[in-house]
Design an enzyme around this catalytic site. Structure first.
Site, PDB file in Angstrom:
ATOM      1  N   LYS A  87      -0.704 -46.923 -45.661  1.00 16.26           N
ATOM      2  CA  LYS A  87       0.271 -45.985 -45.124  1.00 16.26           C
ATOM      3  C   LYS A  87       0.196 -44.596 -45.752  1.00 16.26           C
ATOM      4  CE  LYS A  87       2.056 -47.368 -42.084  1.00 16.26           C
ATOM      5  NZ  LYS A  87       3.025 -48.217 -41.427  1.00 16.26           N
ATOM      6  N   SER A 140       0.430 -59.344 -46.236  1.00 22.12           N
ATOM      7  CA  SER A 140      -0.181 -58.994 -44.944  1.00 22.12           C
ATOM      8  C   SER A 140      -1.704 -59.024 -45.048  1.00 22.12           C
ATOM      9  CB  SER A 140       0.309 -57.632 -44.441  1.00 22.12           C
ATOM     10  OG  SER A 140      -0.200 -56.582 -45.222  1.00 22.12           O
TER      11      SER A 140
HETATM   12  N1  PMP Z   1       0.691 -54.391 -43.962  1.00 21.91           N
HETATM   13  C1  PMP Z   1       1.576 -53.729 -44.701  1.00 21.91           C
HETATM   14  C2  PMP Z   1       1.931 -54.259 -46.063  1.00 21.91           C
HETATM   15  C3  PMP Z   1       2.174 -52.563 -44.202  1.00 21.91           C
HETATM   16  O1  PMP Z   1       3.070 -51.901 -44.943  1.00 21.91           O
HETATM   17  C4  PMP Z   1       1.825 -52.114 -42.905  1.00 21.91           C
HETATM   18  C5  PMP Z   1       2.472 -50.892 -42.345  1.00 21.91           C
HETATM   19  N2  PMP Z   1       3.836 -51.100 -41.983  1.00 21.91           N
HETATM   20  C6  PMP Z   1       0.899 -52.846 -42.159  1.00 21.91           C
HETATM   21  C7  PMP Z   1       0.349 -53.966 -42.724  1.00 21.91           C
HETATM   22  C8  PMP Z   1       0.522 -52.484 -40.737  1.00 21.91           C
HETATM   23  O2  PMP Z   1      -0.037 -51.250 -40.511  1.00 21.91           O
HETATM   24  P1  PMP Z   1       0.282 -50.424 -39.194  1.00 21.91           P
HETATM   25  O3  PMP Z   1       1.659 -49.848 -39.337  1.00 21.91           O
HETATM   26  O4  PMP Z   1      -0.770 -49.360 -39.162  1.00 21.91           O
HETATM   27  O5  PMP Z   1       0.216 -51.332 -38.012  1.00 21.91           O
END
Ligand code: PMP
Length: 363
Positions: free
Chosen positions: A59, A301
């Site tokens: 991010k 994630s």
């Molecule tokens: N994993 C984590 C830990 C995140 O903070 C985010 C962003 N919210 C994402 C995945 C996903 O990325 P995006 O917002 O680009 O879909």
């Protein structure tokens, strides 16, 4: 086996070949790293390690572009306060960017997200306004809108702004093209939070690497895209209601309780070839495996994306090359279920070790 340095040679490094004018210039250019111990032998599995960004998540890219594109358009005035609703990584990225550029930052955040995220944002000089867990992601978003309107602040709008997918199109995707130039890339695996990563990278891969299959994942118990239920939106594309298929899940940063406008681009343009739901506990399990078996420290994630990448890897034809996004660092989850079961005190085995020699034993 691996292409590591011979044991007889000491490793040497020679710097970046440049000096950096600002921490902001260190955003992006994250490495793609081979998985050596966990990957099945018949494929090559790589991870794109977004924790190499200065505030340790993917991010940072979006945070930098939201501020710089608003500076370019004049939407953000010098010294104006920035506000955003964020589960953490966007807030930490924005806090880093706002600190470096001198903007005050206010973040609204549901109380359910990990404590270290709030403390990190405050450490970087931001104010964090908590919202009730029961009001979910939608509640923290509404609070940010309300505060922005009441005070004339600049609302970052990560879920709707073009600045989100655009930066992944111009950085993340270009890095992947560069690093895999002249090589196979059969699969690219990602989850979504705002959808910025998938929409931006897919714009480029679909054009420049049409053979690459794009695999999108979401939490099994909050499978909003799989449900096929359309998201109701307001005139500014923000969500009008919480999505019916949403349930709380342990994959922080993934799938808010609505389908973001930024993600809608990927759905409308069929930017993914497969949509694979993943149970939250698998994200935790694979994050732990990546740490223990590969020395790669990523959050839940990252573990969830990797669980899906392993599933793809096992079924892929021999010689396939797979790239999996790892969005952030595991250190961001010390107070969360990811570290549950990691003791603070000595285990029996460690006590035995301590007692096995006479010196410096604990009382
Ligand atoms: N994993 C984590 C830990 C995140 O903070 C985010 C962003 N919210 C994402 C995945 C996903 O990325 P995006 O917002 O680009 O879909």
């Amino acid at each position: 086996m691996t292409t590591q340095t011979q044991a007889t040679d000491i490793r040497t490094t020679s710097g970046q070949g440049r000096l950096y004018d600002s921490v902001l210039d260190t955003v992006g250019n994250t490495p793609c790293i081979r998985i050596n111990n966990l990957a099945p032998d018949h494929v090559q599995l790589y991870v794109k390690a977004e924790f190499f960004n200065p505030a340790a998540s993917v991010k940072d890219r979006l945070a930098l572009n939201i501020i710089e594109s608003a500076e370019r358009s004049g939407a953000l005035k010098p010294g104006q306060t920035v506000i955003e609703a964020t589960s953490g990584n966007t807030g930490i990225g924005l806090a880093m960017v706002c600190a470096a550029k001198g903007y005050p930052l206010v973040v609204t955040m549901a109380e359910s997200f990990s404590i270290e995220r709030r403390r990190l944002m405050r450490f970087l000089g931001a104010k964090v306004v908590l919202t009730p867990k029961a009001a979910k992601g939608f509640g923290m978003y509404q609070k940010a809108v309300e505060l922005a309107e009441a005070n004339g602040w600049f609302l970052a709008r990560q879920f709707e702004t073009d600045a989100n997918a655009d930066i992944h199109e111009s950085t993340t995707a270009r890095e992947i093209l560069g690093d895999f130039e002249g090589r196979r890339l059969d699969y690219w695996v990602t989850g979504y939070g705002t959808g910025g990563t998938v929409s931006g990278v897919a714009r480029v891969l679909r054009k420049e690497r049409p053979q690459t299959k794009i695999i999108l994942s979401e939490p099994a118990n909050a499978a909003l895209v799989t449900s096929g239920i359309a998201q109701e939106r307001g005139p500014d594309n923000s969500p009008a209601v919480s999505h019916a298929a949403f349930e709380p899940h342990p994959i922080q940063g993934w799938t808010p309780d609505f389908i973001p406008h930024v993600l809608q681009e990927a759905i409308d343009n069929s930017y993914f070839d497969q949509l694979i739901p993943v149970p939250g506990p698998q994200g935790i399990e694979w994050s732990q495996q990546l740490a223990r078996r590969e020395g790669i420290l990523t959050g839940v994630s990252g573990g969830a994306s990797f669980a899906v990448a392993m599933q793809i890897a096992k079924a892929a034809e021999p010689g396939s090359v797979i790239l999996c996004m790892l969005p952030d660092t595991g250190e961001r989850y010390l107070s969360s279920p990811l570290f549950e079961g990691i003791p603070e005190v000595m285990t029996d085995e460690e006590l035995e070790l301590s007692k096995s020699t006479p010196g410096n034993q604990m009382g």
